[in-house]
Design a protein around this motif. Structure first.
Motif, PDB file in Angstrom:
ATOM      1  N   VAL A  14       0.830  -1.210   0.000  1.00 42.51           N
ATOM      2  CA  VAL A  14       0.000   0.000   0.000  1.00 42.51           C
ATOM      3  C   VAL A  14       0.861   1.255   0.000  1.00 42.51           C
ATOM      4  N   GLN A  17      -3.062   5.110   1.339  1.00 44.99           N
ATOM      5  CA  GLN A  17      -4.388   4.503   1.291  1.00 44.99           C
ATOM      6  C   GLN A  17      -5.169   4.731   2.589  1.00 44.99           C
ATOM      7  N   ILE A  21      -7.907   1.858   3.313  1.00 40.75           N
ATOM      8  CA  ILE A  21      -7.226   0.626   3.724  1.00 40.75           C
ATOM      9  C   ILE A  21      -8.039  -0.194   4.724  1.00 40.75           C
ATOM     10  N   SER A  52      -1.898   6.770   6.526  1.00 41.78           N
ATOM     11  CA  SER A  52      -1.988   5.310   6.408  1.00 41.78           C
ATOM     12  C   SER A  52      -1.393   4.600   7.614  1.00 41.78           C
ATOM     13  N   THR A 117      -3.319  -2.622  -3.593  1.00 38.44           N
ATOM     14  CA  THR A 117      -4.731  -2.414  -3.253  1.00 38.44           C
ATOM     15  C   THR A 117      -5.601  -2.244  -4.488  1.00 38.44           C
TER      16      THR A 117
END
Length: 129
Positions: A14, A17, A21, A52, A117
């Motif tokens: 990732v 995100q 997420i 994130s 992702t």
């Protein structure tokens, strides 16, 4: 859906995100838990500069997601150029292969799946019909 009697290590790469997420990982658990005996989620963060890491930290807490490991990677180096000062640091993003390797290095499962992702979201939409 078919059932596989194995321990699956799902590695997610990732970057930035924070907004999605938690939903992505929760959706992954909902799908994966029904098709394998056991699983672990391994998230490798590629030097995100949004929130994130804070979201992932919360998800690893006691009331967060089960079976979740998080590896946050940053690569710091001196800024280059005429205006650079010695105490200024910049962050360099790793190539995807390095991140996948980092995640698979820490797996315990019988089988490994690696994805970013965006690819996972396309895969999940196929699985969920």
């Amino acid at each position: 859906m078919p059932f596989f009697p194995c321990f699956l290590s799902a590695v997610f790469v990732v970057r930035n995100q924070s907004a999605s997420i938690e939903n992505i990982l929760s959706d992954a658990v909902a799908i994966i838990a029904d098709i394998v005996s056991d699983y672990e989620l391994i998230v490798v963060d590629n030097a995100s500069d949004d929130d994130s890491i804070l979201v992932l930290k919360r998800l690893t807490a006691e009331n967060g997601l089960a079976n979740l490991q998080v590896y946050a990677l940053t690569k710091e180096g001196r800024s280059q150029g005429a205006s650079a000062t010695p105490d200024v640091r910049c962050c360099h993003v790793y190539p995807i292969q390095t991140l996948e390797y980092r995640g698979t290095r820490h797996h315990y499962g019988d089988a490994i799946s690696t994805t970013d992702t965006a690819s996972y979201c396309r895969f999940a939409s196929v699985l969920s019909g």
